[in-house]
Design an enzyme around this catalytic site. Structure first.
Site, short mmCIF file in Angstrom:
data_model
loop_
_atom_site.label_atom_id
_atom_site.label_comp_id
_atom_site.label_asym_id
_atom_site.label_seq_id
_atom_site.Cartn_x
_atom_site.Cartn_y
_atom_site.Cartn_z
N SER A 141 0.84 -1.20 0.00
CA SER A 141 0.00 0.00 0.00
C SER A 141 0.88 1.24 0.00
CB SER A 141 -0.88 0.01 1.25
OG SER A 141 -1.55 1.26 1.35
N TYR A 154 -1.29 -1.66 10.12
CA TYR A 154 -1.53 -1.98 8.71
C TYR A 154 -0.23 -1.84 7.92
CZ TYR A 154 -3.58 -1.42 3.99
OH TYR A 154 -3.90 -1.54 2.64
P1 NAP Z 1 -12.09 -4.79 -0.04
O1 NAP Z 1 -12.92 -4.02 -1.03
O2 NAP Z 1 -12.38 -4.67 1.40
O3 NAP Z 1 -12.14 -6.34 -0.48
C1 NAP Z 1 -11.41 -7.25 0.29
C2 NAP Z 1 -11.45 -8.62 -0.34
O4 NAP Z 1 -10.60 -9.47 0.45
C3 NAP Z 1 -12.83 -9.24 -0.34
O5 NAP Z 1 -12.98 -10.02 -1.50
C4 NAP Z 1 -12.80 -10.14 0.90
O6 NAP Z 1 -13.62 -11.28 0.81
C5 NAP Z 1 -11.36 -10.59 0.88
N1 NAP Z 1 -10.89 -11.04 2.18
C6 NAP Z 1 -10.88 -10.38 3.37
N2 NAP Z 1 -10.38 -11.17 4.34
C7 NAP Z 1 -10.06 -12.35 3.75
C8 NAP Z 1 -9.52 -13.57 4.21
N3 NAP Z 1 -9.21 -13.76 5.50
N4 NAP Z 1 -9.35 -14.58 3.32
C9 NAP Z 1 -9.68 -14.42 2.00
N5 NAP Z 1 -10.19 -13.29 1.52
C10 NAP Z 1 -10.38 -12.28 2.38
O7 NAP Z 1 -10.54 -4.43 -0.22
P2 NAP Z 1 -9.74 -3.73 -1.44
O8 NAP Z 1 -9.77 -2.28 -1.24
O9 NAP Z 1 -10.19 -4.31 -2.74
O10 NAP Z 1 -8.24 -4.20 -1.10
C11 NAP Z 1 -7.56 -5.20 -1.81
C12 NAP Z 1 -6.08 -5.13 -1.46
O11 NAP Z 1 -5.55 -3.85 -1.83
C13 NAP Z 1 -5.77 -5.27 0.04
O12 NAP Z 1 -4.61 -6.05 0.20
C14 NAP Z 1 -5.52 -3.85 0.49
O13 NAP Z 1 -4.68 -3.79 1.63
C15 NAP Z 1 -4.86 -3.27 -0.74
N6 NAP Z 1 -4.96 -1.81 -0.83
C16 NAP Z 1 -6.17 -1.19 -0.95
C17 NAP Z 1 -6.23 0.20 -1.02
C18 NAP Z 1 -7.54 0.94 -1.14
O14 NAP Z 1 -7.52 2.19 -1.02
N7 NAP Z 1 -8.67 0.29 -1.36
C19 NAP Z 1 -5.05 0.95 -1.02
C20 NAP Z 1 -3.82 0.28 -0.90
C21 NAP Z 1 -3.80 -1.10 -0.81
P3 NAP Z 1 -15.14 -11.30 1.42
O15 NAP Z 1 -15.97 -10.52 0.43
O16 NAP Z 1 -15.52 -12.73 1.46
O17 NAP Z 1 -15.07 -10.63 2.75
#
Ligand code: NAP
Length: 246
Positions: A141, A154
């Site tokens: 991130s 985090y």
């Molecule tokens: P999100 O919208 O909250 O989606 C999270 C996904 O991860 C969902 O499909 C969820 O499945 C799954 N998940 C959560 N816990 C899990 C577990 N224990 N085992 C398997 N799957 C699990 O998150 P996102 O924003 O798309 O983030 C994706 C990645 O990008 C993460 O690694 C995050 O740290 C990184 N990131 C995001 C941002 C941002 O601004 N959004 C910025 C930097 C980095 P369920 O639907 O079944 O809960």
């Protein structure tokens, strides 16, 4: 069809957000995709139907990435369905912004279990099961570069993921497998939007010089590049994709 036909990609955390956009993009690029989720079966199954309706191949695989046995079963179900695995995208992750001093033991452990151990579990399994010539993309991130209050734990989980990325790329010497990480800035998903006021969201949107929030498709494009033939010489890198924020 694309050059990826017959190749297979596992995307963790692909029921929603960035992971769902990656699954859809890689399926469009010709990969058969394995859509992992932990609790939300319905959107994962809906995404499979959408991909199949446009001629792609996809299955769901429920697995909590923090559970090594569940991760092993996810890889087994990918092999059972499609016969091989070429790509692992370690996207599953969680974020709760909270001051370090206020963080409970449970919250600390949960973040490291999913973001760090989850990535480790899948990397270890990938070492055994990925085809030579495969690709691995981890998720860090941009918050790691910003050092904002509330992100200590985090960022700690993601710093470990960056370390794994750089070392694992070298440990896979001789396999022709690249290992890179993407470090997004703020992306409009549940993880970023939940719990933030409209004002705070507007503030984050103005931070990059491109003056908008990233969209899941912005990150899916980077992943599609990293797992495709044009990125074959990029290995052990952390790619920040954040509109110029940091
Ligand atoms: P999100 O919208 O909250 O989606 C999270 C996904 O991860 C969902 O499909 C969820 O499945 C799954 N998940 C959560 N816990 C899990 C577990 N224990 N085992 C398997 N799957 C699990 O998150 P996102 O924003 O798309 O983030 C994706 C990645 O990008 C993460 O690694 C995050 O740290 C990184 N990131 C995001 C941002 C941002 O601004 N959004 C910025 C930097 C980095 P369920 O639907 O079944 O809960």
């Amino acid at each position: 069809m694309s050059e990826h036909t017959s190749q297979v990609a596992i995307i963790t955390g692909a029921s929603r957000g960035i992971g769902a956009a990656i699954a859809e993009r890689l399926a469009n690029d010709g990969f058969a995709v394995v859509i992992n989720y932990s609790g939300n079966a319905a959107p994962a199954e809906q995404l499979v139907r959408k991909i199949e309706a446009s001629g792609g191949k996809a299955i769901t695989a429920q697995a909590d990435v923090s559970d090594p046995d569940a991760v092993a079963r996810m890889f087994e179900s990918a092999e059972a369905a499609f016969g091989r695995i070429d790509v692992l995208v370690n996207n599953a992750g969680i974020l709760k912004t909270i001051a370090l001093a206020e963080t409970s033991d449970e919250e600390f452990d949960r973040h490291f279990a999913i973001n760090t151990k989850g990535t480790f579990n899948a990397l270890r399994e990938a070492a055994k099961r990925l085809q030579n010539g495969g690709r691995i993309v981890n998720f860090s991130s941009t918050t790691l570069a910003l050092n904002m209050p509330g992100y200590a734990v985090y960022n700690g989980t993601k710093a470990a993921v960056e370390a794994f990325t750089q070392v694992f790329a070298k440990e896979l010497r001789g396999r022709d497998i690249t290992v890179n990480a993407v470090a997004p800035g703020p992306i409009a998903t549940d993880l970023f939007l939940n719990g933030k006021s409209d004002e705070l969201i507007a503030q984050f949107s103005k931070m990059p010089p491109l003056e908008r929030l990233g969209q899941p498709s912005d990150i899916a494009s980077v992943v599609a590049f990293l797992v495709g033939p044009d990125a074959g010489w990029i290995n052990g890198e952390i790619i920040r994709a954040n509109g110029g924020l940091a």
